[in-house]
Design an enzyme around this catalytic site. Structure first.
Site, PDB file in Angstrom:
ATOM      1  N   ARG A  98     -54.571 -17.317  35.459  1.00  0.00           N
ATOM      2  CA  ARG A  98     -55.038 -15.972  35.128  1.00  0.00           C
ATOM      3  C   ARG A  98     -54.790 -15.670  33.654  1.00  0.00           C
ATOM      4  O   ARG A  98     -55.598 -14.999  32.999  1.00  0.00           O
ATOM      5  CB  ARG A  98     -54.354 -14.937  36.025  1.00  0.00           C
ATOM      6  CG  ARG A  98     -55.088 -13.599  36.113  1.00  0.00           C
ATOM      7  CD  ARG A  98     -54.626 -12.617  35.087  1.00  0.00           C
ATOM      8  NE  ARG A  98     -53.186 -12.527  35.106  1.00  0.00           N
ATOM      9  CZ  ARG A  98     -52.443 -12.388  34.024  1.00  0.00           C
ATOM     10  NH1 ARG A  98     -52.988 -12.299  32.832  1.00  0.00           N
ATOM     11  NH2 ARG A  98     -51.119 -12.340  34.122  1.00  0.00           N
ATOM     12  N   PHE A 137     -55.534 -15.725  20.849  1.00  0.00           N
ATOM     13  CA  PHE A 137     -55.364 -14.411  20.225  1.00  0.00           C
ATOM     14  C   PHE A 137     -54.025 -14.391  19.513  1.00  0.00           C
ATOM     15  O   PHE A 137     -52.975 -14.439  20.155  1.00  0.00           O
ATOM     16  CB  PHE A 137     -55.424 -13.342  21.317  1.00  0.00           C
ATOM     17  CG  PHE A 137     -55.392 -11.917  20.842  1.00  0.00           C
ATOM     18  CD1 PHE A 137     -56.557 -11.273  20.464  1.00  0.00           C
ATOM     19  CD2 PHE A 137     -54.195 -11.203  20.819  1.00  0.00           C
ATOM     20  CE1 PHE A 137     -56.543  -9.936  20.068  1.00  0.00           C
ATOM     21  CE2 PHE A 137     -54.168  -9.874  20.422  1.00  0.00           C
ATOM     22  CZ  PHE A 137     -55.344  -9.239  20.043  1.00  0.00           C
ATOM     23  N   GLU A 141     -45.545 -12.713  16.514  1.00  0.00           N
ATOM     24  CA  GLU A 141     -44.922 -13.583  15.522  1.00  0.00           C
ATOM     25  C   GLU A 141     -43.460 -13.818  15.888  1.00  0.00           C
ATOM     26  O   GLU A 141     -42.914 -13.134  16.770  1.00  0.00           O
ATOM     27  CB  GLU A 141     -45.015 -12.949  14.132  1.00  0.00           C
ATOM     28  CG  GLU A 141     -46.430 -12.787  13.634  1.00  0.00           C
ATOM     29  CD  GLU A 141     -46.512 -12.215  12.220  1.00  0.00           C
ATOM     30  OE1 GLU A 141     -47.634 -12.116  11.700  1.00  0.00           O
ATOM     31  OE2 GLU A 141     -45.453 -11.869  11.654  1.00  0.00           O
ATOM     32  N   PRO A 142     -42.789 -14.768  15.215  1.00  0.00           N
ATOM     33  CA  PRO A 142     -41.370 -15.006  15.522  1.00  0.00           C
ATOM     34  C   PRO A 142     -40.509 -13.754  15.434  1.00  0.00           C
ATOM     35  O   PRO A 142     -39.571 -13.584  16.216  1.00  0.00           O
ATOM     36  CB  PRO A 142     -40.958 -16.050  14.477  1.00  0.00           C
ATOM     37  CG  PRO A 142     -42.221 -16.795  14.178  1.00  0.00           C
ATOM     38  CD  PRO A 142     -43.312 -15.770  14.259  1.00  0.00           C
ATOM     39  N   SER A 146     -42.583  -6.730  20.170  1.00  0.00           N
ATOM     40  CA  SER A 146     -42.889  -5.378  20.637  1.00  0.00           C
ATOM     41  C   SER A 146     -43.298  -4.446  19.502  1.00  0.00           C
ATOM     42  O   SER A 146     -43.878  -3.392  19.752  1.00  0.00           O
ATOM     43  CB  SER A 146     -41.669  -4.794  21.360  1.00  0.00           C
ATOM     44  OG  SER A 146     -41.397  -5.513  22.546  1.00  0.00           O
ATOM     45  N   ASN A 248     -54.785  -3.608  25.652  1.00  0.00           N
ATOM     46  CA  ASN A 248     -55.005  -2.723  26.784  1.00  0.00           C
ATOM     47  C   ASN A 248     -55.954  -3.352  27.804  1.00  0.00           C
ATOM     48  O   ASN A 248     -55.777  -3.197  29.017  1.00  0.00           O
ATOM     49  CB  ASN A 248     -55.555  -1.381  26.298  1.00  0.00           C
ATOM     50  CG  ASN A 248     -55.252  -0.256  27.258  1.00  0.00           C
ATOM     51  OD1 ASN A 248     -54.115  -0.058  27.644  1.00  0.00           O
ATOM     52  ND2 ASN A 248     -56.278   0.484  27.643  1.00  0.00           N
ATOM     53  N   ARG A 276     -40.118 -20.587  61.444  1.00  0.00           N
ATOM     54  CA  ARG A 276     -38.746 -21.043  61.236  1.00  0.00           C
ATOM     55  C   ARG A 276     -37.846 -20.515  62.360  1.00  0.00           C
ATOM     56  O   ARG A 276     -37.694 -19.307  62.528  1.00  0.00           O
ATOM     57  CB  ARG A 276     -38.232 -20.550  59.888  1.00  0.00           C
ATOM     58  CG  ARG A 276     -36.767 -20.829  59.603  1.00  0.00           C
ATOM     59  CD  ARG A 276     -36.497 -22.295  59.407  1.00  0.00           C
ATOM     60  NE  ARG A 276     -35.171 -22.496  58.815  1.00  0.00           N
ATOM     61  CZ  ARG A 276     -34.590 -23.681  58.693  1.00  0.00           C
ATOM     62  NH1 ARG A 276     -35.209 -24.779  59.116  1.00  0.00           N
ATOM     63  NH2 ARG A 276     -33.398 -23.789  58.132  1.00  0.00           N
ATOM     64  N   ILE A 345     -36.357 -15.453  52.155  1.00  0.00           N
ATOM     65  CA  ILE A 345     -36.805 -15.736  53.523  1.00  0.00           C
ATOM     66  C   ILE A 345     -36.995 -17.233  53.723  1.00  0.00           C
ATOM     67  O   ILE A 345     -36.675 -17.786  54.778  1.00  0.00           O
ATOM     68  CB  ILE A 345     -38.098 -14.953  53.827  1.00  0.00           C
ATOM     69  CG1 ILE A 345     -37.800 -13.453  53.888  1.00  0.00           C
ATOM     70  CG2 ILE A 345     -38.733 -15.429  55.142  1.00  0.00           C
ATOM     71  CD1 ILE A 345     -39.021 -12.582  54.084  1.00  0.00           C
ATOM     72  N   GLU A 371     -47.485  -8.833  27.012  1.00  0.00           N
ATOM     73  CA  GLU A 371     -48.388  -7.678  27.000  1.00  0.00           C
ATOM     74  C   GLU A 371     -47.616  -6.365  27.169  1.00  0.00           C
ATOM     75  O   GLU A 371     -48.076  -5.423  27.813  1.00  0.00           O
ATOM     76  CB  GLU A 371     -49.462  -7.783  28.100  1.00  0.00           C
ATOM     77  CG  GLU A 371     -50.191  -9.096  28.164  1.00  0.00           C
ATOM     78  CD  GLU A 371     -51.091  -9.345  26.972  1.00  0.00           C
ATOM     79  OE1 GLU A 371     -51.201  -8.446  26.135  1.00  0.00           O
ATOM     80  OE2 GLU A 371     -51.672 -10.430  26.892  1.00  0.00           O
TER      81      GLU A 371
END
Length: 392
Positions: A98, A137, A141-142, A146, A248, A276, A345, A371
């Protein structure tokens, strides 16, 4: 009137909310993935690569999912909700797949489609929609994640050309991309550039040793005196509104996609619990296991309703970026918790690639922070609720 029995995979009857076209797209995507990807995805994850990526992107192009929500230039022109349904099915197979589709369609292609010149659109979009050309895209950068306003990649004019210098990091699709959309500081503000991968001074070394999104190629973008003609720059957009509009779009796909990983893990856990046997009966018969399954199903149902509501708003032209933050924050966080609970589980089997759960869980650890991190989306919504900005 006698009501039909409830479907344990859809106890809320969510399927009734989809149109026939949306169901057909879901079925078409599922059919291709079941035949071409599902038998191999665990091996690709384990070996950390997709062997024949070009063949896969061409198949995705033929399916129409690359830039499927864009109009013209060989794109399918589907609705936002149809795109979301496709993202859910793709991520039910693997988040890395995806990511490939999102980066191609919602970042690289959308950037060119939204901000590019007509010549740029004609040059790149048809090949990208067909999966013949792969895009990436370059924003992160390093030292600028954010806070994209602090990026240091620089573009300067040299006569009628531009010279780009800098580095981008954690760029999906980079190692095999034919073209990169790169955002750089200029004397005119942040601007976007289309950089063909064969341009001298450009390279995209792959990042190795990942334990998440292993069936997705991630790399750096190294720009060392990359010379581009003026025709390579997006002609009008300036500042952060260019890259943020693209982000966005990608975040909207994540709102839906994360639910695919959750659904896959939930269904595996439900089936496993019925098979199980411990203490003389299936573990599905124990109250604590049922509580886990119910909570997982409940959170999946709420996340799906939120995604569908946001999809309908987007199709109506009413979706705001803050609402996408709401969806991304909730759905990825809850999908990750569903995967973690499903792992419990399955017990020891939950860490085996014989089952998809640990693969989905590891992948979502990346989806949680790319993102926009949990913190950033929390502050976006905090500003909505209070009217106060807490970013600085």
């Amino acid at each position: 009137m006698k009501l039909p029995p409830l479907d344990p995979t859809d106890p809320a009857g969510l399927d009734d909310l989809l149109t026939e076209d949306e169901k057909e797209i879901r079925s078409a995507v599922r059919q291709v993935l079941d035949a071409s990807v599902e038998p191999y995805i665990a091996e690709w994850f384990e070996q950390g690569s997709i062997p024949d990526i070009r063949s896969l992107t061409r198949e995705l192009g033929s399916l129409g999912v690359l830039g499927m929500h864009l109009e013209g230039y060989g794109c399918a022109g589907m609705s936002a909700t149809e795109y979301g349904v496709a993202c859910l099915e793709i991520e039910a197979t693997d988040s890395g797949l995806r990511s490939l589709v999102s980066v191609q369609g919602s970042l690289a292609m959308f950037a060119i489609w939204r901000w590019g010149s007509e010549e740029q659109k004609q040059q790149w979009l048809p090949g990208m929609a067909a999966g013949e050309l792969i895009g990436c895209f370059g924003l992160t950068e390093p030292d600028a994640g954010s806070d994209p306003s602090s990026l240091t990649t620089r573009a300067r004019r040299d006569g009628s050309d531009w010279i780009l210098d800098g580095r981008k990091l954690w760029i999906s699709n980079a190692p095999f991309a034919d073209v990169a959309v790169v955002w750089a500081q200029t004397d005119e503000g942040i601007r976007g550039f289309i950089v063909p991968a064969d341009t001298p001074g450009f390279s995209a070394p792959e990042i190795k040793h990942k334990l998440s999104l292993r069936a997705s190629a991630t790399g750096e973008l190294v720009l060392d005196g990359v010379r581009l003609p003026d025709s390579a720059v997006f002609p009008e957009v300036r500042g952060l509104k260019g890259p943020l509009a693209c982000l966005n779009e990608a975040r909207f796909g994540i709102v839906w996609g994360a639910l695919g990983a959750a659904r896959s893990s939930l269904e595996v856990a439900r089936t496993y619990a019925k098979d199980r046997v411990q203490f003389g009966k299936p573990i599905a018969a124990f109250q604590l296991t049922q509580q886990k399954l119910v909570n997982m199903s409940l959170e999946y149902t709420k996340g799906y309703l939120l995604a569908l509501h946001l999809g309908r708003r987007k199709d109506a032209g009413k979706l705001r970026p803050e609402q996408v933050s709401l969806g991304k924050l909730n759905n990825v966080r809850e999908a990750l918790e569903i995967c973690r609970t499903a792992r419990t589980i399955l017990g020891a089997n939950g860490i085996s690639l014989e089952y998809p759960v640990i693969r989905h869980q590891n992948n979502l650890e990346s989806v949680l922070t790319y993102e926009g991190t949990v913190e950033m989306h929390t502050l976006v919504l905090g500003q909505v609720l209070t009217g106060e900005s807490a970013f600085r």
